[in-house]
Each structure stands twice: as structure tokens, then as C-alpha cells.
Design a protein around this motif. Sequence first.
Motif, PDB file in Angstrom:
ATOM      1  N   TYR A 270       0.835  -1.201   0.000  1.00  0.00           N
ATOM      2  CA  TYR A 270       0.000   0.000   0.000  1.00  0.00           C
ATOM      3  C   TYR A 270       0.870   1.251   0.000  1.00  0.00           C
ATOM      4  N   VAL A 271       0.493   2.207  -0.834  1.00  0.00           N
ATOM      5  CA  VAL A 271       1.187   3.492  -0.909  1.00  0.00           C
ATOM      6  C   VAL A 271       0.151   4.602  -0.782  1.00  0.00           C
ATOM      7  N   GLY A 272       0.306   5.454   0.243  1.00  0.00           N
ATOM      8  CA  GLY A 272      -0.644   6.548   0.384  1.00  0.00           C
ATOM      9  C   GLY A 272      -0.749   7.036   1.803  1.00  0.00           C
ATOM     10  N   PRO A 273      -1.616   8.017   2.033  1.00  0.00           N
ATOM     11  CA  PRO A 273      -1.722   8.656   3.346  1.00  0.00           C
ATOM     12  C   PRO A 273      -2.541   7.882   4.380  1.00  0.00           C
ATOM     13  N   ALA A 274      -3.154   6.763   3.978  1.00  0.00           N
ATOM     14  CA  ALA A 274      -4.001   6.016   4.923  1.00  0.00           C
ATOM     15  C   ALA A 274      -3.295   4.771   5.467  1.00  0.00           C
ATOM     16  N   ALA A 275      -1.961   4.821   5.509  1.00  0.00           N
ATOM     17  CA  ALA A 275      -1.200   3.636   5.911  1.00  0.00           C
ATOM     18  C   ALA A 275      -1.579   3.159   7.317  1.00  0.00           C
ATOM     19  N   ASP A 276      -1.733   4.081   8.263  1.00  0.00           N
ATOM     20  CA  ASP A 276      -2.057   3.668   9.634  1.00  0.00           C
ATOM     21  C   ASP A 276      -3.405   2.970   9.690  1.00  0.00           C
ATOM     22  N   THR A 277      -4.375   3.491   8.944  1.00  0.00           N
ATOM     23  CA  THR A 277      -5.703   2.877   8.918  1.00  0.00           C
ATOM     24  C   THR A 277      -5.647   1.493   8.284  1.00  0.00           C
ATOM     25  N   VAL A 278      -4.885   1.367   7.210  1.00  0.00           N
ATOM     26  CA  VAL A 278      -4.761   0.073   6.525  1.00  0.00           C
ATOM     27  C   VAL A 278      -4.084  -0.950   7.423  1.00  0.00           C
ATOM     28  N   ILE A 279      -2.985  -0.558   8.058  1.00  0.00           N
ATOM     29  CA  ILE A 279      -2.247  -1.486   8.921  1.00  0.00           C
ATOM     30  C   ILE A 279      -3.090  -1.919  10.116  1.00  0.00           C
ATOM     31  N   ALA A 280      -3.886  -0.999  10.636  1.00  0.00           N
ATOM     32  CA  ALA A 280      -4.735  -1.354  11.777  1.00  0.00           C
ATOM     33  C   ALA A 280      -5.723  -2.447  11.415  1.00  0.00           C
ATOM     34  N   ARG A 281      -6.197  -2.463  10.171  1.00  0.00           N
ATOM     35  CA  ARG A 281      -7.153  -3.487   9.748  1.00  0.00           C
ATOM     36  C   ARG A 281      -6.442  -4.709   9.172  1.00  0.00           C
ATOM     37  N   PHE A 282      -5.358  -4.475   8.436  1.00  0.00           N
ATOM     38  CA  PHE A 282      -4.656  -5.574   7.760  1.00  0.00           C
ATOM     39  C   PHE A 282      -3.162  -5.484   8.036  1.00  0.00           C
ATOM     40  N   PRO A 283      -2.715  -6.049   9.140  1.00  0.00           N
ATOM     41  CA  PRO A 283      -1.299  -5.921   9.511  1.00  0.00           C
ATOM     42  C   PRO A 283      -0.345  -6.617   8.541  1.00  0.00           C
ATOM     43  N   GLU A 284      -0.852  -7.484   7.681  1.00  0.00           N
ATOM     44  CA  GLU A 284       0.015  -8.164   6.719  1.00  0.00           C
ATOM     45  C   GLU A 284       0.390  -7.284   5.539  1.00  0.00           C
ATOM     46  N   THR A 285      -0.203  -6.111   5.422  1.00  0.00           N
ATOM     47  CA  THR A 285       0.056  -5.228   4.283  1.00  0.00           C
ATOM     48  C   THR A 285       1.425  -4.573   4.410  1.00  0.00           C
ATOM     49  N   LEU A 286       2.153  -4.471   3.289  1.00  0.00           N
ATOM     50  CA  LEU A 286       3.398  -3.718   3.215  1.00  0.00           C
ATOM     51  C   LEU A 286       3.027  -2.267   2.906  1.00  0.00           C
ATOM     52  N   VAL A 287       3.552  -1.314   3.667  1.00  0.00           N
ATOM     53  CA  VAL A 287       3.137   0.074   3.463  1.00  0.00           C
ATOM     54  C   VAL A 287       4.335   0.951   3.143  1.00  0.00           C
ATOM     55  N   HIS A 288       4.047   2.044   2.411  1.00  0.00           N
ATOM     56  CA  HIS A 288       5.080   3.002   2.046  1.00  0.00           C
ATOM     57  C   HIS A 288       4.405   4.357   1.883  1.00  0.00           C
ATOM     58  N   SER A 289       5.112   5.402   2.260  1.00  0.00           N
ATOM     59  CA  SER A 289       4.516   6.734   2.182  1.00  0.00           C
ATOM     60  C   SER A 289       4.538   7.309   0.779  1.00  0.00           C
ATOM     61  N   GLY A 290       5.321   6.734  -0.123  1.00  0.00           N
ATOM     62  CA  GLY A 290       5.348   7.173  -1.517  1.00  0.00           C
ATOM     63  C   GLY A 290       6.601   7.955  -1.841  1.00  0.00           C
ATOM     64  N   PRO A 291       6.767   8.309  -3.092  1.00  0.00           N
ATOM     65  CA  PRO A 291       5.869   8.071  -4.227  1.00  0.00           C
ATOM     66  C   PRO A 291       5.863   6.600  -4.649  1.00  0.00           C
ATOM     67  N   PRO A 292       4.926   6.194  -5.502  1.00  0.00           N
ATOM     68  CA  PRO A 292       4.846   4.780  -5.896  1.00  0.00           C
ATOM     69  C   PRO A 292       6.134   4.236  -6.501  1.00  0.00           C
ATOM     70  N   ALA A 293       6.852   5.031  -7.271  1.00  0.00           N
ATOM     71  CA  ALA A 293       8.066   4.538  -7.932  1.00  0.00           C
ATOM     72  C   ALA A 293       9.132   4.123  -6.939  1.00  0.00           C
ATOM     73  N   LYS A 294       9.088   4.621  -5.717  1.00  0.00           N
ATOM     74  CA  LYS A 294      10.089   4.294  -4.706  1.00  0.00           C
ATOM     75  C   LYS A 294       9.580   3.296  -3.672  1.00  0.00           C
TER      76      LYS A 294
END
Length: 481
Positions: A270-294
Amino acid sequence: MRTAYSVETVRAAERELMARLPDGALMQRAAAGLAAACADLLRRVSGARVAVLAGSGDNGGDALYAGARLARRGAGVTAVLLAPDRAHPGGLRALLAAGGRAVPAHDDRAEPALARAELVVDGIVGIGGKGGLRTEAERLTRAVRGMVVAVDLPSGVDADTGEVKGAAVRADATITFGTYKPGLLIDPARTYAGALRLIGIGLEPYLPPVPDAEALQHEDVAALLPRPSAESDKYRRGVVGVVAGSARYPGAAVLAVAGALRGGAGAVRYVGPAADTVIARFPETLVHSGPPAKAGRVQAWVVGPGLGDGAAARHSLEDVLRSDVPVLVDADGLRLLPPGDLRKREAPTVLTPHAGEAAALLGVSREEVESGRLAAVRELAGRYGATVLLKGSTTLVAGEGGPVRVNPTGTGWLATAGSGDVLSGLTGSLLAAGLGALDAASVGGYLHGLAARRAAGPHGAPIAAYDVATALAEAWRDVLA
């Protein structure tokens, strides 16, 4: 797989077949199948009241011959002739010889015969008909109280496009011959057709190998579903990147990730500003603040759900479109698409608009898209150089060439906020797992609709988008079983 062919193709195949058969044999095959189907729908044939609405063409002939067969089995059959001087002569003679009767449409006995009938056979116009019913035919259909069986397709609908331009017959069942016609599978005409039954008349060898439209079934989807091997790890199974959500719409990110986690890929990034919300629901998700290319390597991107329309959203979309992997664009991403087609991308692009978004992309009204869904999805695919999944009561999937895929699953309860976000994540995951664009969109739509049916239950009940996501595993198992 259900395959459907245009009227022109069907007519050409019929001509080839009729050249090899005795005169009238093809009509007798159709009439026999129609009569058998009507008999199945009646509780009993002997003593049943049947009415035939017969037009002047071969469709009316099929209906009259079928009525004759039912009359010989003891049914009381009345044919209402819309053009008495042009009724099919052989069919009319057969009906009268079998003990049936015929009355002109303008006769005082016509409407009472239709009102009393347990079953009415719609043989007004055939697959070549254009436009809605004429005034007299519409008047007669309003008198009908019993079950309606349409011959080949409901009169008044367009066999090629599924459009309904005016009044049309609403059938409880449609008995179609030789092959399905595209309009029978596509709304709004599909809702007029009722239950579909295909009667084989020997047309198959004369139809081309590539149909105009097709609908996947369980076995087709099962053959396409990605399966891990003994050597698989999460990266070999594919990683799907999700660029979605915003401060205003964090839920869109959660729902897109929920769909992606259940689509066959080995990991979701996941890439975007809702990383904390996503991780709280799905801890298996890989998160990054962006940009997508990085953010790290992915095999496909999903971009757009809840993204907003600011500069950051625009930059994220541009970043994703510059990648060399398949990209699915949905929701806000569609509104931010740069002008021009997407053919400069080497990897496939999938667009997933609803009717309103499709209208904006085409520069037409929403009503025009909804009334001509088949033309709209083909135009979108050709104009943008992409695979297009047009969401709606009939979800359609089209590439730049080949048949349009018609999704047969779904339920009206699926019209709920966020369900499209789940579909985007699911389809993007299938892309990352290795399916081609047309197959990923088709399988995604199929599983999404099937999961919604499962979530709503056998009698139907309100569902939320997350209910659809959680039912995807059950839908997947159902297809494989």
C-alpha cells in the motif's frame, strides 16, 4: 461458456444450414423445442389455455407451429394475428388443423383470449426487429395476465445491443434458438428476457469460432484462477501495489486492500496517506509513504479509489502510469487521466468506470451509456487503447478486439458504497498473479458478483462493501468446487 452472435452472423449461419435441409425443417426444429419448453412451464398441457401473439414473420411462424403442437396435446390454443393477411401460412394451417383457433388483433375476442391464457407465446417480431412495439401490439400485451414465453427474444428489444427503444414485451422466459444473441445477456434487454433457455437447432457448425459476446461460467473461471505451486513464495505469487485513499476517504484504501488480499497475489503493497488505517485493519500489508516509484517492486498497480483530485493524487497517477507493469485505474484516477489514449504504455491498462465515469470519458450523457452499454464499452476500449470493465447491472469487459465479456453474476444489493473499491483491489491482485488484462477483469467481476450473492444470502439482504470482500474466499472455493 455462453457465446452470443450478432443477428447478421446468425442469419448467415441459418442460410447455410437451410441450404442443406428440406424446406421448412429448420422452423420445425425451432417449433418443436419451443413447444417442449412451453409444456415444461405449464403444470399440464391438456386443458391448458394458451395464446399465441403472432406477427407476420418467421418468428410468428415458429410460434404458430409450436401452438399447433400444444393443441395436438390437448391445449386450448388461440392465435391472435397482428397481420392476418400476412400470417405464416403453413403455421396457421397447422394450428387450425390441430384444433386451435385464430382471431385478428382488432377482434373483440383478442384481448379476452390473452387475459384468460395461462401462457402467452410472444411471436410478434424476431431478432431482426428494431425499435419498440407498435401501438396495437403494445395494447395487446397490456391484456396479458399469465406467464409470457418469448420466441428467440422479447419483442421490442434489440438483439445485437440490448437496447430497448420504446415499449417491449417483458417475458418470464425466453426460448432462443441456435445460439444466444448479445442483447439477451446485456441490460436493459436482459431484464426483459426472464429465464433463458437455449434450444439447439444444428447451427453450431456454421457459426464462426469467435463470437461477438461471451459469458464465463464456473468452469471457465476455475481454469483461470491462479494457484500457488510447491515452489511458490509471496513474491513469486505476485505483489500488487495499491495507491488509494486520502485524508477524506481512508476507507477506500482499506476496501481496495481488502479486495487485493483475496485476489491471488502473494502480497499487497500500500502506498498513500491512509497507511495507519490500513495497517490497523490488515497488519500483513506492506506500506510506504510514496511516491509509488520508490515503494518497491510490484507486478501490478491499482490506482484511484478515494485518491482525491489534488496535486499529490495527480502525481501518484502519473508515476504509476509511467511504470512497466499492468495498471488498473478506477474512481478518482479516471477523472485525473491525462488526455489521449494509453497505447504509449507497453504494459496493459485496465479502466473500471461506472456509467457516470464512462459518460465523462466519452463526453456523452449517463443515459446514453446506460441505454447502450455494449456500444459504450467498445468505444471506450477503442478510444483509450485499454481493457475496460464497465460496471453496472450488467458488467461488461472489452478489449480493443475480440468478443465482449458479459458478467453473469451479481445482485442489486451490490449497489453499495465502496463495492467498486473491493473490485479494483481484487482485479489488480489477479493482474499481479499473472492473468492477462481481459481475464483478470472478467474473473474479478465474476468473483465479485458471486461474493455479493453469497453475502446477501438466498433471499437477499442489505450488504456492505466489506461483506463482499470477506465473502470472496467462499466464492473462490465455490468456483473450484
